[in-house]
Design a protein around this motif. Structure first.
Motif, short mmCIF file in Angstrom:
data_model
loop_
_atom_site.label_atom_id
_atom_site.label_comp_id
_atom_site.label_asym_id
_atom_site.label_seq_id
_atom_site.Cartn_x
_atom_site.Cartn_y
_atom_site.Cartn_z
N GLU A 194 0.98 -1.06 0.08
CA GLU A 194 -0.03 -0.23 -0.04
C GLU A 194 0.63 1.42 -0.08
O GLU A 194 0.52 2.32 -0.73
N GLU A 195 1.90 1.29 0.94
CA GLU A 195 2.96 2.30 0.94
C GLU A 195 3.54 2.56 -0.30
O GLU A 195 3.54 3.90 -1.02
N ALA A 196 4.01 1.56 -0.93
CA ALA A 196 4.59 1.64 -2.40
C ALA A 196 3.46 2.07 -3.57
O ALA A 196 4.16 3.18 -4.47
N ILE A 197 2.51 1.74 -3.43
CA ILE A 197 1.24 2.14 -4.44
C ILE A 197 1.02 3.71 -4.13
O ILE A 197 0.94 4.27 -5.12
N ALA A 198 1.00 4.04 -3.04
CA ALA A 198 0.57 5.58 -2.73
C ALA A 198 1.85 6.28 -3.08
O ALA A 198 1.62 7.44 -3.56
N ASP A 199 3.09 6.05 -2.97
CA ASP A 199 4.37 6.71 -3.44
C ASP A 199 4.08 6.95 -4.91
O ASP A 199 4.54 7.97 -5.69
N TRP A 200 3.79 5.73 -5.71
CA TRP A 200 3.64 5.95 -6.94
C TRP A 200 2.35 6.57 -7.51
O TRP A 200 2.61 7.59 -8.19
N ARG A 201 1.35 6.50 -6.90
CA ARG A 201 0.05 7.51 -7.19
C ARG A 201 0.59 9.02 -7.07
O ARG A 201 -0.08 9.84 -7.64
N GLU A 202 1.35 9.35 -6.07
CA GLU A 202 1.50 10.64 -5.76
C GLU A 202 2.61 10.84 -6.57
O GLU A 202 3.44 12.34 -6.28
N GLY A 203 3.03 10.12 -7.46
CA GLY A 203 4.17 10.77 -8.25
C GLY A 203 5.85 10.74 -7.92
O GLY A 203 6.76 11.14 -8.58
N ARG A 204 5.88 9.97 -6.66
CA ARG A 204 7.23 9.96 -6.07
C ARG A 204 8.05 8.93 -6.90
O ARG A 204 9.45 8.68 -6.75
N THR A 205 7.52 8.03 -7.44
CA THR A 205 8.08 6.78 -7.90
C THR A 205 7.30 6.18 -9.34
O THR A 205 6.24 6.73 -9.57
N MET A 206 8.08 5.64 -9.95
CA MET A 206 7.39 4.93 -11.27
C MET A 206 7.34 3.63 -11.25
O MET A 206 8.44 2.87 -10.91
N LEU A 207 6.24 2.80 -11.43
CA LEU A 207 5.89 1.61 -11.62
C LEU A 207 5.46 0.91 -12.72
O LEU A 207 4.47 1.59 -13.33
N LEU A 208 6.02 -0.08 -13.24
CA LEU A 208 5.62 -0.51 -14.59
C LEU A 208 4.29 -1.54 -14.12
O LEU A 208 4.53 -2.05 -13.02
N PRO A 209 3.54 -1.77 -15.20
CA PRO A 209 2.51 -2.69 -14.85
C PRO A 209 2.57 -4.08 -14.10
O PRO A 209 1.90 -4.47 -12.95
N PRO A 210 3.77 -4.81 -14.38
CA PRO A 210 3.95 -6.08 -13.69
C PRO A 210 4.16 -5.84 -12.34
O PRO A 210 4.01 -6.63 -11.35
N THR A 211 5.03 -4.79 -11.87
CA THR A 211 5.53 -4.33 -10.53
C THR A 211 4.21 -4.12 -9.87
O THR A 211 3.91 -4.53 -8.60
N TRP A 212 3.52 -2.90 -10.36
CA TRP A 212 2.15 -2.65 -9.85
C TRP A 212 1.14 -3.79 -9.38
O TRP A 212 0.58 -3.74 -8.33
#
Length: 269
Positions: A194-212
């Protein structure tokens, strides 16, 4: 990918990725690396430890504990040589990229501290010797039983580098410390999905679809024990790249929440 150029004739290479998990106060946590920007594949992306299969992984003569190679071949739908290479690559890449070694001096033990292998780890990364040579020299048994098969994603047709990646999960061994002492990582962290997805959603990181997608999957479990007990189906996922409004997009199963965030990493590469 430079501009929006597609490369339709690139065959995928085998790769292995390991989702390391541990129990945290708020549930399972996963170990993530942010890859160094400018790398030829997934530069700047936040990913799990992993990498391409080395030719020597298929011929590795290693002491092996756990399900036989034939079991892995059946689970991943490949021949035994390829299955052995995938498992060996999973253990090798995890050690090279974050210092976690899924091996031990006996079939029912695991190394409790890998700091003594720091130099060997660097030499493995630079391919000065093979992983099987390292295990044999140190008298270590590869612990295939600490891994679980999890998923299979293939890089979309059109990418200039493509991988047929098998995802594994493994519990972080007690006493070992996952780190970022590798030339490929700009930063590392343990986070809940959940923390990792929140970071991505807020633009702090980039996640490709497999990781997400794997983060979403791990988030559904309440403990590492539950994760390791799962026996997921492993369909082959081959996303499709397409162009829309001059930008590249990717189509994959369960994509709606991913695109609801309005983040399209292909348009940024």
């Amino acid at each position: 990918m430079a501009s929006n150029e597609l490369h339709p004739d690139v065959p995928p290479k085998d790769a292995s990725t390991v989702i390391l998990v541990r129990d945290g106060e708020s549930g399972p946590e996963v170990f993530l690396l942010r890859r160094v920007g400018g790398m030829a594949f997934a530069g700047g992306m936040t990913v799990f430890p992993g990498g391409g299969v080395d030719p020597q992984d298929a011929t590795a003569d290693v002491a092996w504990a756990g399900p036989p190679v034939s079991w892995w071949a059946e689970r991943f739908g490949v021949d035994e040589s390829r299955a052995k290479a995938l498992v060996c690559a999973a253990v090798r890449e995890t050690f090279e990229e974050c210092g976690v070694l899924l091996a031990g001096p006996t079939p029912d033990s695991v190394v409790s501290d890998t700091s003594g292998y720091a130099q060997a780890r660097k030499q493995l990364e630079s391919r000065e010797f093979s992983f099987s040579e390292f295990l044999a020299r140190e008298g270590l048994v590869l612990r295939a039983d600490l891994l679980r098969p999890w998923a299979n994603w293939i890089t979309p047709v059109g990418e200039h580098r493509r991988y047929d990646t098998r995802f594994f999960v493994a519990a972080a061994p007690a006493g070992q410390t996952a780190d970022g002492e590798t030339s490929e990582a700009a930063a590392v962290a343990w986070q809940t999905p959940e923390e990792a997805i929140a970071d991505w959603r807020e633009g702090r990181t980039m996640l490709l679809p497999p990781t997400w997608t794997q983060l979403q999957s791990i988030a559904s479990f309440g403990s590492v024990t539950e994760v390791l007990a799962a026996e997921p189906e492993i369909p082959v996922i081959l996303p499709v790249l397409y162009q829309e409004d001059g930008q590249l997009r990717v189509r994959f199963p369960g994509q709606e929440p991913y695109y609801d965030a309005g983040i399209h990493p292909w348009s940024k590469r």
